[in-house]
Design a protein around this motif. Sequence first.
Motif, PDB file in Angstrom:
ATOM      1  N   ASN A 127       0.151  11.655  -8.164  1.00  0.00           N
ATOM      2  CA  ASN A 127       0.741  10.881  -9.247  1.00  0.00           C
ATOM      3  C   ASN A 127       1.298   9.562  -8.712  1.00  0.00           C
ATOM      4  O   ASN A 127       1.550   9.420  -7.511  1.00  0.00           O
ATOM      5  N   ALA A 128       1.502   8.620  -9.603  1.00  0.00           N
ATOM      6  CA  ALA A 128       2.017   7.318  -9.197  1.00  0.00           C
ATOM      7  C   ALA A 128       3.415   7.456  -8.612  1.00  0.00           C
ATOM      8  O   ALA A 128       4.312   8.001  -9.260  1.00  0.00           O
ATOM      9  N   PRO A 129       3.642   6.962  -7.388  1.00  0.00           N
ATOM     10  CA  PRO A 129       4.997   6.988  -6.824  1.00  0.00           C
ATOM     11  C   PRO A 129       5.934   6.066  -7.607  1.00  0.00           C
ATOM     12  O   PRO A 129       5.509   5.069  -8.190  1.00  0.00           O
ATOM     13  N   SER A 130       7.207   6.397  -7.591  1.00  0.00           N
ATOM     14  CA  SER A 130       8.228   5.549  -8.204  1.00  0.00           C
ATOM     15  C   SER A 130       8.671   4.505  -7.186  1.00  0.00           C
ATOM     16  O   SER A 130       9.057   4.839  -6.066  1.00  0.00           O
ATOM     17  N   VAL A 131       8.602   3.226  -7.581  1.00  0.00           N
ATOM     18  CA  VAL A 131       8.920   2.128  -6.666  1.00  0.00           C
ATOM     19  C   VAL A 131       9.949   1.207  -7.324  1.00  0.00           C
ATOM     20  O   VAL A 131       9.839   0.887  -8.517  1.00  0.00           O
ATOM     21  N   ARG A 132      10.919   0.773  -6.531  1.00  0.00           N
ATOM     22  CA  ARG A 132      11.927  -0.180  -7.015  1.00  0.00           C
ATOM     23  C   ARG A 132      12.113  -1.274  -5.970  1.00  0.00           C
ATOM     24  O   ARG A 132      11.992  -1.026  -4.766  1.00  0.00           O
ATOM     25  N   TYR A 133      12.398  -2.482  -6.474  1.00  0.00           N
ATOM     26  CA  TYR A 133      12.675  -3.619  -5.601  1.00  0.00           C
ATOM     27  C   TYR A 133      13.891  -4.337  -6.154  1.00  0.00           C
ATOM     28  O   TYR A 133      13.941  -4.672  -7.342  1.00  0.00           O
ATOM     29  N   VAL A 144      10.394   3.458  -2.132  1.00  0.00           N
ATOM     30  CA  VAL A 144       9.287   4.285  -2.624  1.00  0.00           C
ATOM     31  C   VAL A 144       9.770   5.725  -2.681  1.00  0.00           C
ATOM     32  O   VAL A 144      10.015   6.341  -1.642  1.00  0.00           O
ATOM     33  N   ALA A 145       9.964   6.226  -3.906  1.00  0.00           N
ATOM     34  CA  ALA A 145      10.537   7.553  -4.097  1.00  0.00           C
ATOM     35  C   ALA A 145      11.835   7.702  -3.295  1.00  0.00           C
ATOM     36  O   ALA A 145      12.097   8.728  -2.672  1.00  0.00           O
ATOM     37  N   GLY A 146      12.619   6.612  -3.278  1.00  0.00           N
ATOM     38  CA  GLY A 146      13.913   6.633  -2.602  1.00  0.00           C
ATOM     39  C   GLY A 146      13.869   6.311  -1.126  1.00  0.00           C
ATOM     40  O   GLY A 146      14.927   6.182  -0.493  1.00  0.00           O
ATOM     41  N   GLN A 147      12.665   6.133  -0.557  1.00  0.00           N
ATOM     42  CA  GLN A 147      12.530   5.840   0.871  1.00  0.00           C
ATOM     43  C   GLN A 147      12.125   4.379   1.073  1.00  0.00           C
ATOM     44  O   GLN A 147      11.285   3.860   0.337  1.00  0.00           O
ATOM     45  N   PRO A 148      12.703   3.697   2.084  1.00  0.00           N
ATOM     46  CA  PRO A 148      12.390   2.274   2.282  1.00  0.00           C
ATOM     47  C   PRO A 148      10.983   2.058   2.818  1.00  0.00           C
ATOM     48  O   PRO A 148      10.483   2.832   3.639  1.00  0.00           O
ATOM     49  N   ARG A 149      10.359   1.010   2.332  1.00  0.00           N
ATOM     50  CA  ARG A 149       9.043   0.581   2.827  1.00  0.00           C
ATOM     51  C   ARG A 149       9.096  -0.937   2.979  1.00  0.00           C
ATOM     52  O   ARG A 149       9.427  -1.652   2.033  1.00  0.00           O
ATOM     53  N   ASP A 171       0.847  -1.194   0.000  1.00  0.00           N
ATOM     54  CA  ASP A 171       0.000   0.000   0.000  1.00  0.00           C
ATOM     55  C   ASP A 171       0.884   1.246   0.000  1.00  0.00           C
ATOM     56  O   ASP A 171       1.725   1.429   0.885  1.00  0.00           O
ATOM     57  N   LEU A 172       0.679   2.118  -0.973  1.00  0.00           N
ATOM     58  CA  LEU A 172       1.473   3.348  -1.083  1.00  0.00           C
ATOM     59  C   LEU A 172       0.698   4.579  -0.653  1.00  0.00           C
ATOM     60  O   LEU A 172       1.265   5.673  -0.596  1.00  0.00           O
ATOM     61  N   GLY A 173      -0.607   4.413  -0.370  1.00  0.00           N
ATOM     62  CA  GLY A 173      -1.419   5.536   0.063  1.00  0.00           C
ATOM     63  C   GLY A 173      -1.829   6.441  -1.087  1.00  0.00           C
ATOM     64  O   GLY A 173      -1.496   6.216  -2.252  1.00  0.00           O
ATOM     65  N   PRO A 174      -2.555   7.507  -0.794  1.00  0.00           N
ATOM     66  CA  PRO A 174      -3.011   8.434  -1.829  1.00  0.00           C
ATOM     67  C   PRO A 174      -1.885   9.377  -2.275  1.00  0.00           C
ATOM     68  O   PRO A 174      -0.989   9.707  -1.503  1.00  0.00           O
TER      69      PRO A 174
END
Length: 273
Positions: A44-50, A84-89, A38-41
């Motif tokens: 625009n679409a957040p940038s996500v990398r794994y 998520v936009a450079g921040q860990p989740r 879940d990335l929340g509201p």
Amino acid sequence: MRLLTLLILFCLALPAHAEGFISRLLHKPVPGGVAVVDLGPAANAPSVRYQGKPVLVIHEDQQRWIAIVGIPLSVKPGTAQVQVAGQPRSFTVSSKHYVEQRITIQNQQQVNPNAKNLARIERELAEQTRAYQQFSARQPSNLLFDRPVNGPLSSPFGLRRFFNGEERNPHSGLDFAANSGTPIKAPAAGTVILIGDYFFNGKTVFVDHGQGLISMFCHLSAIDVQLGDELPRGGVLGKVGATGRATGPHLHWNVSLNDARVDPAIFIGAFKP
């Protein structure tokens, strides 16, 4: 009393509504599975990398963004992270046991290839790896996939495979038992990004559904599409066969997310924990 009962029922129903259909369908966070984060509201679409690779992000229920993360079979159970936009989740990977499959192959070259065939296999693997790593901007047309053929499921995803008693890579797809010549249909709309006739996979078609969600169909007897074709959902791409390393006619179907091969059964509502 009746009002209190209705209120309790409403509250119990809230988590299912909040989670959303796609999350309930796809969230199977095991090695070889899918994690929905879940990335929340956001506007625009957040940038996500794994693991350094871009991840599929969609808008669920017009309220929030979710990341749909493919988890490689090699990942150990425990805590994992996306950026998520450079921040860990963080999200949790649960355990799953995969059984063994033992197969007898008559052609010894398909178990222990000679140097010439090994060179061919390496070239073909590099070509297919590049296809799996593609990441197009298009949104997938649907995430509840159609079955590509009408037939029973045979070999499941993730089997530890032994060919003539020698362990090889786990089964990276889902097999359907079907007669040779059975039409194979695209489970979702997409673009044909690779066609080949490979040592292990035989006649093969790759379809890009969008944002790193890619299907691979192999062991075909015939290919009915060309490179660059736009396939609608249900469009015929080829016919079932037994080309490559196969003991009989069947369809082997891979699904890849962010360059991780994941269990296709998740996308057709047939996943078994």
